[in-house]
Enzyme design. Structure first.
Site, mmCIF file in Angstrom:
data_model
loop_
_atom_site.group_PDB
_atom_site.id
_atom_site.type_symbol
_atom_site.label_atom_id
_atom_site.label_comp_id
_atom_site.label_asym_id
_atom_site.label_seq_id
_atom_site.Cartn_x
_atom_site.Cartn_y
_atom_site.Cartn_z
ATOM 1 N N SER A 76 24.323 54.765 36.055
ATOM 2 C CA SER A 76 24.676 55.918 35.160
ATOM 3 C C SER A 76 23.915 57.109 35.070
ATOM 4 C CB SER A 76 24.781 55.324 33.478
ATOM 5 O OG SER A 76 25.444 54.176 33.662
HETATM 6 N N1 SAH Z 1 23.802 50.701 33.173
HETATM 7 C C1 SAH Z 1 24.019 50.401 34.559
HETATM 8 C C2 SAH Z 1 25.643 50.745 34.819
HETATM 9 C C3 SAH Z 1 26.128 50.040 36.087
HETATM 10 S S1 SAH Z 1 27.825 50.456 36.250
HETATM 11 C C4 SAH Z 1 23.241 51.374 35.367
HETATM 12 O O1 SAH Z 1 22.799 52.260 34.857
HETATM 13 O O2 SAH Z 1 22.820 50.943 36.412
HETATM 14 C C5 SAH Z 1 28.517 48.917 35.506
HETATM 15 C C6 SAH Z 1 28.021 47.666 35.865
HETATM 16 O O3 SAH Z 1 29.029 46.687 34.945
HETATM 17 C C7 SAH Z 1 28.685 47.419 37.367
HETATM 18 O O4 SAH Z 1 27.340 46.660 38.103
HETATM 19 C C8 SAH Z 1 29.711 46.130 37.228
HETATM 20 O O5 SAH Z 1 29.480 45.331 38.164
HETATM 21 C C9 SAH Z 1 29.238 45.527 35.777
HETATM 22 N N2 SAH Z 1 30.357 44.815 35.287
HETATM 23 C C10 SAH Z 1 31.604 45.042 35.307
HETATM 24 N N3 SAH Z 1 32.217 44.235 34.570
HETATM 25 C C11 SAH Z 1 31.520 43.220 34.134
HETATM 26 C C12 SAH Z 1 31.550 42.120 33.375
HETATM 27 N N4 SAH Z 1 32.679 41.377 32.893
HETATM 28 N N5 SAH Z 1 30.147 41.209 32.927
HETATM 29 C C13 SAH Z 1 29.317 41.896 33.658
HETATM 30 N N6 SAH Z 1 29.146 43.057 34.334
HETATM 31 C C14 SAH Z 1 29.959 43.648 34.541
#
Ligand code: SAH
Length: 229
Positions: A76
């Site tokens: 993000s």
């Molecule tokens: N806070 C993270 C954002 C990652 S993007 C950062 O700054 O790096 C969102 C993430 O949510 C992705 O890695 C995706 O694989 C994960 N995601 C999507 N659906 C999910 C679920 N049901 N349970 C756990 N993770 C999930």
């Protein structure tokens, strides 16, 4: 405020002081966009964001934008991480659940502020990389697992704070159930392409919902999220 000492001279800099200069600039940019919480800004100074982006993107690590991290996911934007963390209002005694570990950057920021952080990621490869990064940074109060976070983590509940870093059609009921009384949940809610940051506050008398700014997150895929397309 003055730039960090030694950062503005004509001499070539060591990579590490260059990175800390860039990090300080990032923090000031985030602050200028309205995030005033000093503890959040300090956590962003303490955590090296470049460690959380793929090697070939390191030079862009301190720009205020999201970046690809593989497996079709993103780390993000720093301003959004700061804003969500400030909204979450994490205190030192809190137990926090994060859904969507991704790179682990937000996880690491939370680890600086909370007593314990539990983080769930559905993509095993990303979870494994994030676990290694927590080890490298000596963040010992974090537990990461590969699991559908839309159902929460009932064994570790209740949580004082819950943050979802993927976009959901609406707040998953298990997460609201696993929130402690007095707790807060921050989640991007809306369509698959565009969402709004929503804050839930749970009190003895019920749960209040407050909508905030428009945001763009990758979808929360799971039982209480979207279906995989
Ligand atoms: N806070 C993270 C954002 C990652 S993007 C950062 O700054 O790096 C969102 C993430 O949510 C992705 O890695 C995706 O694989 C994960 N995601 C999507 N659906 C999910 C679920 N049901 N349970 C756990 N993770 C999930």
């Amino acid at each position: 405020m003055e730039p960090p000492a030694g950062a503005a001279g004509g001499e070539p800099e060591s990579l590490s002081s260059d990175l800390s200069y860039q990090r300080e600039r990032m923090v000031r940019l985030v602050a200028s966009r309205g995030v005033e919480d000093a503890r959040v800004l300090q956590a962003m100074r303490d955590i090296p964001r470049h460690v959380f982006v793929p090697g070939e993107m390191r030079s862009q690590a301190y720009g205020d934008h999201a970046l690809p991290i593989g497996s079709s996911q993103t780390i993000s934007q720093p301003y959004i991480v700061a804003q969500m963390t400030a909204l979450l209002d994490v205190q030192a005694e809190h137990s926090v659940l994060e859904v969507g570990t991704g790179s682990g950057y937000q996880t690491a920021i939370l680890a600086k502020l909370a007593r314990r952080v539990f983080s769930l990621e559905r993509v095993s490869k990303l979870a494994q990389q994030a676990i290694q990064r927590m080890r490298d940074l000596d963040l010992e109060n974090v537990k990461i697992q590969t699991f559908d976070g839309s159902v929460g983590w009932s064994e570790m509940a209740p949580f004082d704070r819950i943050i979802v870093t993927a976009g959901a059609p609406s707040a998953p009921q298990p997460l609201l159930d696993q929130l402690a009384v007095g707790g807060k949940l921050v989640i991007p809610e809306g369509g698959r392409e565009l969402q709004r940051l929503v804050v839930y506050r749970k009190t003895k008398r019920g749960t209040r919902r407050q909508e905030g700014e428009a945001v763009v997150f990758v979808p929360l895929i799971g039982r209480h999220g979207w279906q995989e397309s």
